[in-house]
Design an enzyme around this catalytic site. Sequence first.
Site, PDB file in Angstrom:
ATOM      1  N   TYR A 131       1.012  -1.121   0.021  1.00 54.49           N
ATOM      2  CA  TYR A 131      -0.103  -0.105   0.025  1.00 54.49           C
ATOM      3  C   TYR A 131       0.948   1.084  -0.147  1.00 54.49           C
ATOM      4  CZ  TYR A 131      -3.684   3.176   1.266  1.00 54.49           C
ATOM      5  OH  TYR A 131      -4.764   4.125   1.535  1.00 54.49           O
ATOM      6  N   ARG A 182      -9.585  -0.894  11.179  1.00 54.57           N
ATOM      7  CA  ARG A 182      -8.715   0.429  11.540  1.00 54.57           C
ATOM      8  C   ARG A 182      -9.373   0.600  13.208  1.00 54.57           C
ATOM      9  NH1 ARG A 182      -9.494   3.467   6.072  1.00 54.57           N
ATOM     10  NH2 ARG A 182     -11.107   2.226   5.363  1.00 54.57           N
ATOM     11  N   GLN A 207       1.052   5.572  21.042  1.00 53.12           N
ATOM     12  CA  GLN A 207       1.093   5.875  19.728  1.00 53.12           C
ATOM     13  C   GLN A 207      -0.051   6.878  19.352  1.00 53.12           C
ATOM     14  OE1 GLN A 207       0.478   2.935  20.634  1.00 53.12           O
ATOM     15  NE2 GLN A 207      -0.264   1.543  18.970  1.00 53.12           N
ATOM     16  N   PRO A 230       3.013   2.986  12.372  1.00 61.50           N
ATOM     17  CA  PRO A 230       3.634   4.460  12.787  1.00 61.50           C
ATOM     18  C   PRO A 230       3.394   4.667  14.161  1.00 61.50           C
ATOM     19  CG  PRO A 230       2.558   4.546  10.549  1.00 61.50           C
ATOM     20  CD  PRO A 230       2.056   3.068  11.186  1.00 61.50           C
TER      21      PRO A 230
END
Length: 318
Positions: A151, A192, A215, A280
């Site tokens: 992706y 998600r 995060q 991330p």
Amino acid sequence: MTRQYFGRKRILVTGGAGFLGSHLIDRLLDRGDEVLCVDNLFTGDKSNIDHLSGHPRFEFMRHDICFPLYVEVDQIFNLACPASPVHYQHDPVQTTKTSVHGAINMLGLAKRLNCRIFQASTSEVYGDPSVHPQPEEYWGNVNPIGIRSCYDEGKRCAETLFFDYHRQHDLEIKVVRIFNTYGPRMHPADGRVVSNFIMQALAGEDITMYGDGSQSRSFCFYSDLIDGFLKLMDSPPEVTGPINIGNPVEFTIRELAELVLELTGAKSKLLFKPLPQDDPTQRKPDITKARELLGWEPKVQLREGLLETIAYFRRFFD
């Protein structure tokens, strides 16, 4: 060549049966455009566009943009591609093909028609960023062989193609980098964080937290994002992007989980699991360009948007 009649545009939206595509189509129809929705329904869902059945200015075509498309339109919004890790990692080769072959086919169509084309890119082009917040000038920190690279790198290559078509063929392009977006019509099993937390809370299950929850993410409500799409598409030709569209207000994942629990009234506990590969640790847009070039910034607060999203997901439990 023009195909407009009485000021009305005929607009192609690829990925139009998806979460964002279907909301974009609603807005285009509301302002009087004709819309051709193209989707192969790999992750899109016809229930997102069922309310448009019989609409005189709406047409649906089941088609995979990895193969050429021969239609006559005035503008193209290219949104086709699985966007959640669960979906794009299910068939990573197809994900890359959709990003790259799909972009080539849509750019070829735009070149033949000499029409403006919009690319839905992603904040994933920044990878696990070493710059925070992320401005458009930042080139990113992406693992080219990781499980998310189908992706990440697919979208990066698509951006390359868009700008090469712009330079080589003088094609009018608009490239947006989408940051975390949420709202009604999200797939309940897309993996998600917003949909995961809401579905788990409503089901009375533990909330799955990856890592320690420190995060951070920035969450943009779908209506704000679509506003940004339309402002960018209607901007002067020299405004090509890429432009970040997202909410610059940052939350930790743990703060999101606690807010979902508060708004749903769930008694779920937090269940901690290892952080996935290449996930991330920070993601927050620098939206200076969106403010200056488009006069855009988000308006919907996270609490307000979550309430509407939770109301949508409750229907799966009725």
